[in-house]
Every structure is written in structure tokens, then in C-alpha cells.
Design an enzyme around this catalytic site. Structure first.
Site, PDB file in Angstrom:
ATOM      1  N   PHE A 186      26.074  -9.543 -22.503  1.00 20.66           N
ATOM      2  CA  PHE A 186      25.948  -9.260 -23.671  1.00 20.66           C
ATOM      3  C   PHE A 186      25.254  -7.739 -23.829  1.00 20.66           C
ATOM      4  O   PHE A 186      24.422  -7.389 -23.017  1.00 20.66           O
ATOM      5  CB  PHE A 186      24.967 -10.198 -24.200  1.00 20.66           C
ATOM      6  CG  PHE A 186      24.948  -9.851 -25.745  1.00 20.66           C
ATOM      7  CD1 PHE A 186      26.033 -10.072 -26.756  1.00 20.66           C
ATOM      8  CD2 PHE A 186      23.544  -9.453 -26.607  1.00 20.66           C
ATOM      9  CE1 PHE A 186      25.737  -9.654 -27.910  1.00 20.66           C
ATOM     10  CE2 PHE A 186      23.505  -9.317 -27.824  1.00 20.66           C
ATOM     11  CZ  PHE A 186      24.594  -9.357 -28.548  1.00 20.66           C
ATOM     12  N   ASP A 216      17.009 -10.085 -16.698  1.00 13.71           N
ATOM     13  CA  ASP A 216      17.316 -10.561 -18.014  1.00 13.71           C
ATOM     14  C   ASP A 216      17.850 -12.122 -18.065  1.00 13.71           C
ATOM     15  O   ASP A 216      18.773 -12.640 -17.634  1.00 13.71           O
ATOM     16  CB  ASP A 216      18.670  -9.896 -18.338  1.00 13.71           C
ATOM     17  CG  ASP A 216      19.048 -10.169 -19.755  1.00 13.71           C
ATOM     18  OD1 ASP A 216      18.555 -11.311 -20.485  1.00 13.71           O
ATOM     19  OD2 ASP A 216      19.922  -9.416 -20.419  1.00 13.71           O
ATOM     20  N   HIS A 245      19.510 -16.378 -20.827  1.00 11.78           N
ATOM     21  CA  HIS A 245      20.331 -17.782 -20.464  1.00 11.78           C
ATOM     22  C   HIS A 245      19.396 -18.406 -19.833  1.00 11.78           C
ATOM     23  O   HIS A 245      19.993 -19.503 -19.488  1.00 11.78           O
ATOM     24  CB  HIS A 245      21.335 -17.411 -20.233  1.00 11.78           C
ATOM     25  CG  HIS A 245      22.377 -16.391 -20.753  1.00 11.78           C
ATOM     26  ND1 HIS A 245      23.609 -15.857 -20.428  1.00 11.78           N
ATOM     27  CD2 HIS A 245      22.180 -15.772 -21.939  1.00 11.78           C
ATOM     28  CE1 HIS A 245      24.155 -15.136 -21.310  1.00 11.78           C
ATOM     29  NE2 HIS A 245      23.320 -15.080 -22.288  1.00 11.78           N
ATOM     30  N   GLN A 281      16.799 -16.423 -29.716  1.00 11.70           N
ATOM     31  CA  GLN A 281      17.860 -16.186 -30.964  1.00 11.70           C
ATOM     32  C   GLN A 281      18.491 -17.764 -31.345  1.00 11.70           C
ATOM     33  O   GLN A 281      18.311 -18.629 -30.344  1.00 11.70           O
ATOM     34  CB  GLN A 281      18.973 -15.342 -30.356  1.00 11.70           C
ATOM     35  CG  GLN A 281      19.919 -15.105 -31.430  1.00 11.70           C
ATOM     36  CD  GLN A 281      21.100 -15.988 -31.159  1.00 11.70           C
ATOM     37  OE1 GLN A 281      21.349 -16.628 -30.263  1.00 11.70           O
ATOM     38  NE2 GLN A 281      21.875 -16.073 -32.291  1.00 11.70           N
ATOM     39  N   LYS A 302      20.122 -19.845 -28.555  1.00 13.25           N
ATOM     40  CA  LYS A 302      19.649 -19.969 -27.259  1.00 13.25           C
ATOM     41  C   LYS A 302      19.084 -21.373 -26.964  1.00 13.25           C
ATOM     42  O   LYS A 302      18.775 -22.135 -27.660  1.00 13.25           O
ATOM     43  CB  LYS A 302      18.425 -18.896 -27.046  1.00 13.25           C
ATOM     44  CG  LYS A 302      18.846 -17.483 -26.948  1.00 13.25           C
ATOM     45  CD  LYS A 302      19.960 -17.202 -25.913  1.00 13.25           C
ATOM     46  CE  LYS A 302      20.507 -15.797 -25.862  1.00 13.25           C
ATOM     47  NZ  LYS A 302      21.097 -15.130 -27.183  1.00 13.25           N
ATOM     48  N   TYR A 332      -8.396   2.589 -35.379  1.00 17.67           N
ATOM     49  CA  TYR A 332      -7.006   3.093 -35.337  1.00 17.67           C
ATOM     50  C   TYR A 332      -6.926   3.892 -33.945  1.00 17.67           C
ATOM     51  O   TYR A 332      -6.403   5.208 -34.166  1.00 17.67           O
ATOM     52  CB  TYR A 332      -6.366   4.028 -36.452  1.00 17.67           C
ATOM     53  CG  TYR A 332      -6.556   3.113 -37.829  1.00 17.67           C
ATOM     54  CD1 TYR A 332      -5.579   2.173 -37.965  1.00 17.67           C
ATOM     55  CD2 TYR A 332      -7.784   2.952 -38.755  1.00 17.67           C
ATOM     56  CE1 TYR A 332      -5.670   1.121 -38.945  1.00 17.67           C
ATOM     57  CE2 TYR A 332      -7.578   2.150 -39.745  1.00 17.67           C
ATOM     58  CZ  TYR A 332      -6.685   1.343 -40.117  1.00 17.67           C
ATOM     59  OH  TYR A 332      -6.629   0.214 -40.887  1.00 17.67           O
ATOM     60  N   ARG A 340       5.528  -7.412 -32.427  1.00 13.77           N
ATOM     61  CA  ARG A 340       4.813  -8.849 -32.500  1.00 13.77           C
ATOM     62  C   ARG A 340       5.461  -9.878 -33.119  1.00 13.77           C
ATOM     63  O   ARG A 340       6.034  -9.743 -34.224  1.00 13.77           O
ATOM     64  CB  ARG A 340       3.373  -8.375 -33.360  1.00 13.77           C
ATOM     65  CG  ARG A 340       2.408  -7.368 -32.759  1.00 13.77           C
ATOM     66  CD  ARG A 340       1.174  -7.379 -33.551  1.00 13.77           C
ATOM     67  NE  ARG A 340       1.480  -6.576 -35.009  1.00 13.77           N
ATOM     68  CZ  ARG A 340       1.278  -5.391 -35.169  1.00 13.77           C
ATOM     69  NH1 ARG A 340       0.932  -4.840 -34.256  1.00 13.77           N
ATOM     70  NH2 ARG A 340       1.391  -5.234 -36.458  1.00 13.77           N
TER      71      ARG A 340
END
Length: 386
Positions: free
Chosen positions: A88, A159, A162, A185, A188, A224, A234
Site C-alpha cells: 500500500f 511496517d 497487517h 484503520q 484492519k 510552551y 496524538r
């Protein structure tokens, strides 16, 4: 069951009272941001432990997980990342969006995973990462890749979008000494609609990633003091609460798919003109994100028509990925100097898979043993009329 009868595979995503309770828990804690709530941190601990990793960081999606991990590895302008040509496109675009050049290399025609010799041949002084993709849950050759990484000094980024719950010779994804990224996603193996995670073997890389995923801002900062560049990757508390429940379901679902795939693969292999994805016995737990097979010799357009016919017959079927260098988006930013046809000549197996491969959604492998026979009957019938 006749091949002409309608099929009713288990729905996806799967959910129940555990997800409902998690969402209610996240709601009632009154803090929906990871900096004030507890769901994201709890999920990170549980996900890291499940995968044998020292640390996990939950993020907005799987593409951001890859991008963040690559940034931690020093990927940026003037560098290169080696990626499989058959994957992908997020695998390459995560590097390209950092200003790096994605270098596609060929894959193995049996497992569909990165060809280690091809990866070794592509290493240059600019290479900052090698990205094996555990295609459809099948581990890439981590023994050979580990040696390549040690010999070349180039780190690996797995990666594992999967490969939730996968194992290589008894070792889980996070226990292999390299960074690994995941996707949550909607399709998945575990999901909150979107989401991602990165596993880290050490505290230093985890802390750097935490800063970069939170705009460079350290925990507890009130003045900050942005210590690094970064973005907002996040994860929110609601997604994490759902993923904690999804993680609890994962093992049992993998058990079912591990039972069903050998049955289906044997049936598919018996069909003339059908070759199922192969396995590497060293990968001793495969979550089977896809039920993949190819039709040697079929043209891409005809393959796409066959996918439509399988869908019409009740199978959740999809065309295989296009080789990334065959996509216009690959050439927009961070592309190598080679032309597409030149890459294709050194990636012949990726060319074949791009045209010939088909995959079925993993929910088919949550079906019954009888349904595996029905799937094979439908595939056989559609292929016979091709």
C-alpha cells in the site's frame, strides 16, 4: 451449501459490551485528551506488552505511525528509504512526505514480502531505513533482514499494519529489536475506525517520538517549551478505549483465522490457474489480514473484472495493490530518478502481483469450515469462466 446460495460472513468491525463500556469509561472520566485521561496510556502499555515491546506510542493513523518512526530514524531530505514495490502506498509516502526518496525493490513471488537480496543491492550511503512490510500478516524474512541491517548499519522499520499479533520463530513483532508501526484503520485486524501505533525497543527513541507526535512539547509543559519540531499525531481517549477492547478480541480471532487459512489455501491451490499466497514456516503465528491469491497470466483489466464477479457472487474481494511506482501519487514528491519502466524491469515479480493478485477480507476467515469450501467453489466457477 451451494455456491449459488448467499453468503453471510461475520460482520466487521466486531464489537460488543466491552467497547461500549470502554467508551462510557472514557466519557465519564471527564478528560478526553490523552494528556488528561488514562485510556491512551493504558492502551499503550497493553499493546506493548502484547507484542513484546518495551514501549508503544499510539497515534492518529497508520500512515502517521510510519512517518513518525521514520523521522525518529533520521529520515529527511537527502536520505533514502528502501520499500517493497508491492505494498500500500503509505509505505513509500510516509518517507516521501518527509522529503526522502523512496526506493522500491522487488518482492518474493511466494510470500509477497520484500526480497532481501534486492534490498541489499539498493543500499547506498544515503539509505537511512529499510522497510519490510509483513504482507497480509506473513512475516518478511527477519533473519536475513536482521543480518542485512547489522552488516549495513541501516536500521529496519517493520511496517506491521497487517501483522497485529504475528510471531516470527516464537518472537513477537516488538521483540525483534527494531521499530514497528501498526494501523487501526477500519478494515484492519483491530480497529477504532482510524488510529495507529509505533513500537520501540528503548526509552530514548520512544521519548523522541513522544515529543514529535505532540508538537515537540514535553509532558507536563506549561510554558510552551517545544523541544523539537513535530506535529499533532496524538490519539484521543475514545479511540484508545475501543482499541483496548479490540485487543482483547484479537487472540481468539487469530486462532480462528489460523485454522481456516490452511483449509482455504488447500482448496484454492486445487483450482487450475489459482496460486494462493505462500507461507514461511518460521512465521509461526500469522494473523492473516488478507486471504491472498494470484491468477498467473491474467491481465490486470481482466483481473479487475473477476474481482467484480466475485463481489457479485457474495465474496468481499479486492484487487491487489498496484506497484507503487505505477501510481501517479508516487511521482509527486520524493521519487527516484529512475523512470517507472526502469523500476519495473528490476521488479518483475511486483509487476506480476500488481496485475494478478486478488485478496479477500479477513472476515471471510472468521467464517465456518463449510464456508471455506463455498469460497473455493465460487472462485473456481468464476475463474473457469474467465
Amino acid at each position: 451449501m451451494s455456491a449459488r446460495q448467499p453468503l453471510e460472513f461475520p460482520a466487521w468491525p466486531q464489537y460488543g459490551d466491552e467497547e461500549r463500556a470502554g467508551l462510557h469509561r472514557a466519557l465519564e472520566q471527564g478528560q478526553w485528551w490523552r494528556m488528561g485521561g488514562s485510556e491512551v496510556e493504558s492502551f499503550e502499555r497493553e499493546f506493548a506488552e502484547y507484542h513484546g515491546a518495551g514501549y508503544a506510542l499510539a497515534v492518529t493513523n497508520g500512515t502517521h505511525a510510519l512517518e513518525l518512526a521514520l523521522e525518529v530514524l533520521g529520515v529527511g531530505p537527502g536520505t533514502e528509504v528502501i520499500v517493497p514495490a508491492f505494498t500500500f502506498i503509505s509505505s513509500s509516502q510516509a518517507a516521501q512526505r518527509l522529503g526522502a526518496v523512496a526506493v522500491p525493490v522487488d518482492v518474493d513471488l511466494d510470500t509477497y514480502c520484500i526480497d532481501v537480496a534486492a534490498a541489499a543491492a539498493a543500499v547506498t550511503s544515503k539509505t537511512r531505513a529499510i522497510m519490510p512490510v509483513h504482507m497480509a500478516g506473513q512475516f518478511a524474512d527477519m533473519d536475513a533482514l536482521g543480518k542485512l541491517s547489522a552488516d549495513s548499519g541501516v536500521p529496519l522499520l517493520q511496517d506491521a499494519a497487517h501483522a497485529h499479533g504475528a510471531q516470527w520463530q516464537g518472537k513477537k513483532v516488538g521483540d525483534l529489536g527494531s521499530l514497528a508501526s501498526f494501523s487501526f484503520q477500519n478494515g484492519k485486524l483491530m480497529t477504532a475506525g482510524e488510529g495507529g501505533a509505533v513500537l520501540f525497543p528503548d526509552a530514548e527513541s520512544h521519548e523522541q517520538a513522544f515529543l514529535r507526535h505532540s508538537c515537540g512539547r514535553p509532558r507536563g509543559d506549561r510554558t510552551y517549551r517545544h523541544r523539537t519540531s513535530g506535529s499533532n499525531f496524538r490519539m484521543n481517549e475514545f479511540s484508545a478505549s475501543v482499541l483496548r477492547a479490540q485487543l482483547g478480541r484479537l487472540g481468539g480471532q487469530i486462532d480462528t483465522r489460523e485454522q481456516r487459512w490452511p483449509e482455504l489455501a488447500k482448496l484454492l491451490a486445487a483450482i487450475p490457474g489459482v496460486v494462493p499466497q505462500g507461507t514461511d514456516d518460521r512465521a509461526d503465528r500469522n494473523p492473516h489480514y488478507m486471504a491472498m491469491f494470484r491468477l498467473p497470466g491474467v491481465a490486470e483489466d481482466r483481473r479487475n473484472e473477476l474481482v467484480d464477479e466475485l463481489i457479485a457472487r457474495g465474496l468481499p474481494a479486492f484487487a491487489g495493490f498496484r506497484a507503487i511506482y505505477r501510481c501517479d501519487g508516487f511521482w509527486e514528491k520524493g521519487a527516484p530518478e529512475e523512470a517507472a519502466d526502469a523500476i519495473a524491469r528490476r521488479c518483475p515479480r511486483s509487476e506480476l502481483l500488481s496485475a494478478e493478485s486478488i485478496w479477500l477480507h479477513h472476515r471471510t476467515l472468521l467464517g465456518t469450515a463449510e464456508q471455506m469450501h463455498t469460497i473455493a467453489e465460487i472462485v473456481a466457477d468464476v475463474v473457469a469462466h474467465a
